[in-house]
Design a protein around this motif. Structure first.
Motif, PDB file in Angstrom:
ATOM      1  N   ASP A  34      19.759  31.767  40.531  1.00  0.00           N
ATOM      2  CA  ASP A  34      20.276  30.496  40.013  1.00  0.00           C
ATOM      3  C   ASP A  34      20.400  30.637  38.502  1.00  0.00           C
ATOM      4  O   ASP A  34      19.408  30.822  37.807  1.00  0.00           O
ATOM      5  CB  ASP A  34      19.282  29.387  40.377  1.00  0.00           C
ATOM      6  N   PHE A  40      18.769  23.117  35.676  1.00  0.00           N
ATOM      7  CA  PHE A  40      17.964  23.638  36.794  1.00  0.00           C
ATOM      8  C   PHE A  40      16.979  22.587  37.306  1.00  0.00           C
ATOM      9  O   PHE A  40      16.623  22.599  38.478  1.00  0.00           O
ATOM     10  CB  PHE A  40      17.201  24.898  36.347  1.00  0.00           C
ATOM     11  N   ASN A  44      16.213  22.948  43.550  1.00  0.00           N
ATOM     12  CA  ASN A  44      16.759  24.298  43.643  1.00  0.00           C
ATOM     13  C   ASN A  44      16.685  24.791  45.088  1.00  0.00           C
ATOM     14  O   ASN A  44      15.989  24.212  45.911  1.00  0.00           O
ATOM     15  CB  ASN A  44      16.015  25.265  42.719  1.00  0.00           C
ATOM     16  N   ALA A  48      14.741  30.578  45.158  1.00  0.00           N
ATOM     17  CA  ALA A  48      15.715  31.052  44.169  1.00  0.00           C
ATOM     18  C   ALA A  48      14.989  31.380  42.875  1.00  0.00           C
ATOM     19  O   ALA A  48      14.034  30.714  42.491  1.00  0.00           O
ATOM     20  CB  ALA A  48      16.772  29.986  43.906  1.00  0.00           C
ATOM     21  N   ASN A  50      15.298  31.574  38.839  1.00  0.00           N
ATOM     22  CA  ASN A  50      16.109  31.002  37.765  1.00  0.00           C
ATOM     23  C   ASN A  50      16.216  32.010  36.627  1.00  0.00           C
ATOM     24  O   ASN A  50      15.214  32.386  36.025  1.00  0.00           O
ATOM     25  CB  ASN A  50      15.495  29.690  37.270  1.00  0.00           C
ATOM     26  N   CYS A  87      25.533  28.587  40.026  1.00  0.00           N
ATOM     27  CA  CYS A  87      25.171  27.624  38.980  1.00  0.00           C
ATOM     28  C   CYS A  87      25.376  26.252  39.618  1.00  0.00           C
ATOM     29  O   CYS A  87      25.258  26.118  40.827  1.00  0.00           O
ATOM     30  CB  CYS A  87      26.011  27.841  37.721  1.00  0.00           C
ATOM     31  N   PHE A 127      25.153  24.885  43.454  1.00  0.00           N
ATOM     32  CA  PHE A 127      24.035  24.090  43.941  1.00  0.00           C
ATOM     33  C   PHE A 127      24.483  22.682  44.305  1.00  0.00           C
ATOM     34  O   PHE A 127      23.958  22.095  45.253  1.00  0.00           O
ATOM     35  CB  PHE A 127      22.891  24.037  42.913  1.00  0.00           C
TER      36      PHE A 127
END
Length: 150
Positions: A34, A40, A44, A48, A50, A87, A127
């Motif tokens: 991600d 963020f 999420n 995942a 980040n 993203c 996302f």
């Protein structure tokens, strides 16, 4: 002579199927990256990692090596044949990160390491699209806060 692997798209439904698969092989074969920055927060995809787009370029070689060694995989698998980038909408940051990763992987790894094919994907609709379908499924989305998305 080798070349950077192509980057393909994966749908929310396809990724959900991989992540929910009861087959040990499928779920151990995928890492989700991600690249959202401050956006963020609010939820999420489960497991995942980040890696914010603002620092992605500076950290991409480390990401390649850490994924190759299984350091970032939730189950510590030594190599992942599927890596999915996203993203918020996967229109700019996600696709750019996937291409940058593919190019860095080609440059960072030895020829023997590159022989292990890796499929690099971008999550279509990012996302936002994923959470709109699966926000209520705790196997797929964690830390969801609708305040950030509605």
């Amino acid at each position: 002579m080798s070349h950077a692997p192509s980057v393909r798209y994966i749908t929310a439904d396809e990724l959900a199927k991989l992540l929910k698969s009861k087959s040990t092989k499928d779920i151990n074969d995928v890492a989700v990256v991600d690249v959202r920055d401050d956006d963020f927060v609010g939820g999420n995809i489960v497991a995942a990692m980040n890696v914010p787009s603002g620092t992605f370029h500076a950290n991409v070689q480390d990401l390649v090596k850490r994924l190759e060694n299984g350091e970032l995989h939730p189950r510590g698998q030594a190599w992942l044949p599927k890596v999915v980038f996203h993203c918020a909408l996967s229109q700019q940051r996600g696709p750019k990160a996937a291409r940058t990763y593919a190019e860095a992987r080609e440059l960072c790894l030895t020829e023997k390491q590159r022989e292990k094919a890796q499929q690099i994907y971008v999550l279509r609709d990012g996302f936002s699209g994923f959470q709109s379908k699966f926000r209520d499924d705790p196997e797929l989305v964690e830390k969801f806060n609708k305040m950030y998305h509605d």
